[in-house]
Design a protein around this motif. Structure first.
Motif, PDB file in Angstrom:
ATOM      1  N   VAL A 142      15.198  17.752  68.905  1.00  9.50           N
ATOM      2  CA  VAL A 142      14.346  18.621  69.772  1.00  9.50           C
ATOM      3  C   VAL A 142      14.195  20.059  69.334  1.00  9.50           C
ATOM      4  O   VAL A 142      15.172  20.405  68.598  1.00  9.50           O
ATOM      5  N   GLN A 143      12.948  20.609  69.518  1.00  9.11           N
ATOM      6  CA  GLN A 143      12.704  21.826  68.902  1.00  9.11           C
ATOM      7  C   GLN A 143      13.527  22.949  69.466  1.00  9.11           C
ATOM      8  O   GLN A 143      13.985  23.866  68.270  1.00  9.11           O
ATOM      9  N   HIS A 144      13.786  23.153  70.469  1.00  5.63           N
ATOM     10  CA  HIS A 144      14.969  24.081  70.903  1.00  5.63           C
ATOM     11  C   HIS A 144      15.841  23.667  71.733  1.00  5.63           C
ATOM     12  O   HIS A 144      15.389  22.817  72.633  1.00  5.63           O
ATOM     13  N   PRO A 145      17.106  24.079  71.826  1.00  4.61           N
ATOM     14  CA  PRO A 145      18.057  23.386  72.709  1.00  4.61           C
ATOM     15  C   PRO A 145      17.769  23.511  74.050  1.00  4.61           C
ATOM     16  O   PRO A 145      18.218  22.620  75.016  1.00  4.61           O
ATOM     17  N   LEU A 146      17.043  24.411  74.661  1.00  5.51           N
ATOM     18  CA  LEU A 146      16.826  24.327  75.967  1.00  5.51           C
ATOM     19  C   LEU A 146      15.178  23.931  76.303  1.00  5.51           C
ATOM     20  O   LEU A 146      15.025  23.553  77.477  1.00  5.51           O
ATOM     21  N   ASN A 147      14.524  24.051  75.422  1.00  8.15           N
ATOM     22  CA  ASN A 147      13.104  23.345  75.888  1.00  8.15           C
ATOM     23  C   ASN A 147      12.960  22.026  75.770  1.00  8.15           C
ATOM     24  O   ASN A 147      12.165  21.311  76.450  1.00  8.15           O
ATOM     25  N   ARG A 148      13.930  21.265  74.776  1.00  8.60           N
ATOM     26  CA  ARG A 148      14.053  19.820  74.649  1.00  8.60           C
ATOM     27  C   ARG A 148      12.738  19.070  74.448  1.00  8.60           C
ATOM     28  O   ARG A 148      12.478  18.004  74.812  1.00  8.60           O
ATOM     29  N   ILE A 149      11.805  19.785  73.690  1.00 10.00           N
ATOM     30  CA  ILE A 149      10.780  19.192  73.057  1.00 10.00           C
ATOM     31  C   ILE A 149      10.967  18.406  71.907  1.00 10.00           C
ATOM     32  O   ILE A 149      11.325  19.334  70.960  1.00 10.00           O
ATOM     33  N   ASN A 150      10.692  17.040  71.747  1.00  3.74           N
ATOM     34  CA  ASN A 150      11.099  16.341  70.682  1.00  3.74           C
ATOM     35  C   ASN A 150      10.263  16.912  69.602  1.00  3.74           C
ATOM     36  O   ASN A 150       8.749  16.932  69.635  1.00  3.74           O
ATOM     37  N   THR A 151      10.727  16.910  68.272  1.00  5.81           N
ATOM     38  CA  THR A 151       9.903  17.444  67.118  1.00  5.81           C
ATOM     39  C   THR A 151       9.153  15.946  66.707  1.00  5.81           C
ATOM     40  O   THR A 151       8.240  16.073  65.717  1.00  5.81           O
ATOM     41  N   LEU A 152       9.449  15.053  66.934  1.00  2.00           N
ATOM     42  CA  LEU A 152       8.510  13.692  66.920  1.00  2.00           C
ATOM     43  C   LEU A 152       8.861  12.933  65.401  1.00  2.00           C
ATOM     44  O   LEU A 152       8.092  12.069  65.199  1.00  2.00           O
ATOM     45  N   ASP A 153       9.363  13.764  64.422  1.00  2.00           N
ATOM     46  CA  ASP A 153       9.841  13.053  63.190  1.00  2.00           C
ATOM     47  C   ASP A 153      11.174  13.362  62.622  1.00  2.00           C
ATOM     48  O   ASP A 153      11.315  13.039  61.390  1.00  2.00           O
ATOM     49  N   ASN A 154      12.029  13.696  63.577  1.00  2.00           N
ATOM     50  CA  ASN A 154      13.374  13.801  63.431  1.00  2.00           C
ATOM     51  C   ASN A 154      13.796  15.119  62.507  1.00  2.00           C
ATOM     52  O   ASN A 154      14.901  15.092  62.001  1.00  2.00           O
ATOM     53  N   THR A 155      12.685  15.932  62.132  1.00  2.00           N
ATOM     54  CA  THR A 155      12.996  17.062  61.317  1.00  2.00           C
ATOM     55  C   THR A 155      13.312  18.137  62.375  1.00  2.00           C
ATOM     56  O   THR A 155      12.997  18.170  63.544  1.00  2.00           O
ATOM     57  N   PRO A 156      13.781  19.253  62.115  1.00  2.00           N
ATOM     58  CA  PRO A 156      14.516  19.571  60.387  1.00  2.00           C
ATOM     59  C   PRO A 156      15.920  18.895  60.234  1.00  2.00           C
ATOM     60  O   PRO A 156      16.500  18.645  61.182  1.00  2.00           O
ATOM     61  N   ALA A 157      16.079  18.452  59.069  1.00  2.00           N
ATOM     62  CA  ALA A 157      17.310  18.095  58.629  1.00  2.00           C
ATOM     63  C   ALA A 157      18.419  19.382  58.640  1.00  2.00           C
ATOM     64  O   ALA A 157      17.735  20.306  58.525  1.00  2.00           O
ATOM     65  N   ILE A 158      19.723  18.889  58.537  1.00  2.00           N
ATOM     66  CA  ILE A 158      20.632  20.026  58.339  1.00  2.00           C
ATOM     67  C   ILE A 158      20.933  20.076  56.967  1.00  2.00           C
ATOM     68  O   ILE A 158      21.690  18.902  56.646  1.00  2.00           O
ATOM     69  N   ILE A 159      20.778  20.972  56.169  1.00  2.00           N
ATOM     70  CA  ILE A 159      21.146  20.915  54.634  1.00  2.00           C
ATOM     71  C   ILE A 159      22.024  21.773  54.219  1.00  2.00           C
ATOM     72  O   ILE A 159      21.947  23.139  54.733  1.00  2.00           O
ATOM     73  N   HIS A 160      23.064  21.392  53.284  1.00  2.00           N
ATOM     74  CA  HIS A 160      24.147  22.124  52.824  1.00  2.00           C
ATOM     75  C   HIS A 160      23.877  22.098  51.250  1.00  2.00           C
ATOM     76  O   HIS A 160      23.757  21.056  50.662  1.00  2.00           O
TER      77      HIS A 160
END
Lengths: 288, 174
Positions: free
Chosen positions: A110-128
């Motif tokens: 989801v885009q924001h932890p509180l608005n809970r709107i799905n980004t629809l493509d599973n991005t962004p990834a968490i990259i190290h």
């Protein structure tokens, strides 16, 4: 200088995520098979058999192992001789997007932890990002499920609490998680560093090879002790009792402040999907 | 030996279910997880109609992966139930009788479950591929905008579950 083409990165990331969602690592399957033979709890044994069956169905019938195809976690080890003429982060997210769209994987971000709107493509990834000598790009990926991540914990212990404090915190975490983290688990333990470093250590620990042991004698001893104690808790497969609560414990450590003893426990569920690939940099003609 | 259950499951059958018993469910069940629960409870609180009549129904806590063109459904194992604890009492007070998920529930949940003579079942987590083989129909019926959390009506055959908390409050969790 060397580079890795943008399309090569996109396609590699895409293939890795799709492959990991459908095909469980053979060495991990062997672990389940051994555990199933040793398990004495009837229900636990039957759950282990079903886990083995599930990965066969996933592979042969093209159905993801688990409906939670996770958040895309990626560790990059970038050879210092590599240069990129494009936005590496964008390329990686393009690969992730393609994997989740084309691979019939669930979009769980989801885009924001509180608005809970799905980004629809599973991005962004968490990259190290890390740097290594040479011209290769090592990519480690894991679609990390939410259930086991939710049961992970971190605590800043006092140095005087020592090994006993660490062991107690790890056992407490496993007990609190019970069946919720989908055991049998791979338990990643970070010790040392500071607040953010210790969480990263625990995450890196679950990215280690399933059958390896720490090169540090202190950490290796702790891994052995913890695995034994965790499997005496009688939590068992899916928390319904048995000998098989954890398949492996991985401890990663780092130097820390004289006042601190940070400890973090990152739990990995039995659907422990991960992949690693090395891309070799190609020489680029340098006009300079 | 598993006990076979066919939906709708009547009161007398439900009352015979005992914690620890393995069951095979056939018939219709409804999917709902976090976001759908919030919307269902909001609708009830506002005295609006819910997208399906929850009375005497079974709700399964799942957000499946998308089905391929030749498949009924993708992977569809249970998600952790404790996150629904806040919402379940309202649903049970309005007639929901069976919930399927994974893992333990809160004391407040169990109290409401006993008061409403409902039953909590668990499915085995992480068996998404295997469980998908029991689903023979899959219809999205509400909350499309929730994407993977939309409500689906599933027709299942011999969906395997374990009675985790029975209508008397007996529980398999220590």
């Amino acid at each position: 200088m060397y580079t890795v083409e943008r399309n090569e990165i996109i396609n590699t990331i895409k293939d890795m995520f799709i492959d990991s969602a459908y095909n469980l690592n053979n060495k991990l399957v062997n672990k389940f098979e051994r555990a199933e033979k040793l398990e004495t709890n009837k229900l636990g044994k039957s759950i282990l058999r079903k886990i083995i069956e599930n990965q066969v169905i996933a592979k042969t019938e093209n159905i993801p192992l688990c409906q939670d195809t996770g958040v895309a976690v990626i560790f990059l080890e970038i050879g210092r001789q590599l240069i990129f003429s494009y936005d590496l982060e964008k390329a990686i997210n393009t690969g992730v997007r393609k994997a989740y769209m084309d691979g019939y994987l669930r979009k769980s971000i989801v885009q924001h932890p509180l608005n809970r709107i799905n980004t629809l493509d599973n991005t962004p990834a968490i990259i190290h990002y890390n740097y290594i000598p040479g011209k290769n790009l090592n990519i480690h990926i894991a679609p990390k499920g939410g259930g086991s991540e939710n049961m992970s914990r971190l605590k800043m212990l006092s140095p005087s609490e020592g090994e006993e404090g660490i062991i107690n915190f790890v056992l407490e975490t496993i007990k609190l998680a019970g069946g919720k983290a989908c055991p049998p688990l791979i338990v990643g333990v970070g010790i040392g560093g500071n607040f953010e470093k210790v969480a990263l250590l625990a995450k890196q620990a679950i990215f280690r090879k399933i059958n390896d042991s720490s090169k540090s004698l202190i950490d290796r001893n702790l891994e052995e002790k913890l695995l034994k104690k965790i499997n005496q808790l009688d939590i068992g497969p899916m928390g319904l009792g048995g000998l098989t609560t954890a398949l492996a414990v991985k401890v990663n450590s780092y130097p820390c402040h004289i006042a601190s003893l940070p400890v973090a426990v990152n739990l990995q569920c039995h659907s422990a999907r991960k992949k690693e690939v090395t891309l070799v940099g190609k020489k680029i003609n340098n006009s300079n | 030996m598993e006990k076979k259950l066919t939906t709708p499951i009547n009161d007398s059958t439900r009352e015979t279910l005992i914690a620890g018993q393995e069951v095979l469910i056939s018939g219709y069940i409804y999917t709902a997880r976090d976001a759908a629960h919030k919307l269902l409870v909001d609708a009830i609180n506002k005295k609006e109609k819910t997208p399906f009549d929850i009375k005497d129904q079974i709700v399964y806590y799942v957000g499946p992966t998308p089905a391929r063109p030749n498949q009924v459904i993708g992977a569809c194992g249970p998600t952790s139930s404790y996150r629904m604890d806040k919402f379940s009492p309202t649903l049970m007070e309005n007639g929901l009788k069976i919930m399927i998920g994974k893992g333990p529930r809160s004391d407040a949940f169990t109290k409401s479950l006993v008061e409403n003579e409902a039953v909590y079942l668990i499915a085995i987590g992480g068996l998404g591929a295997k469980l998908s083989k029991t689903v023979i129909e899959n219809t999205k019926i509400a909350y499309n905008h929730l994407e993977s959390e939309a409500i689906h009506r599933l027709k299942v055959i011999n969906f395997p579950a374990i009675v985790a908390i029975d209508s008397k409050g007996n529980s398999i969790f220590k």
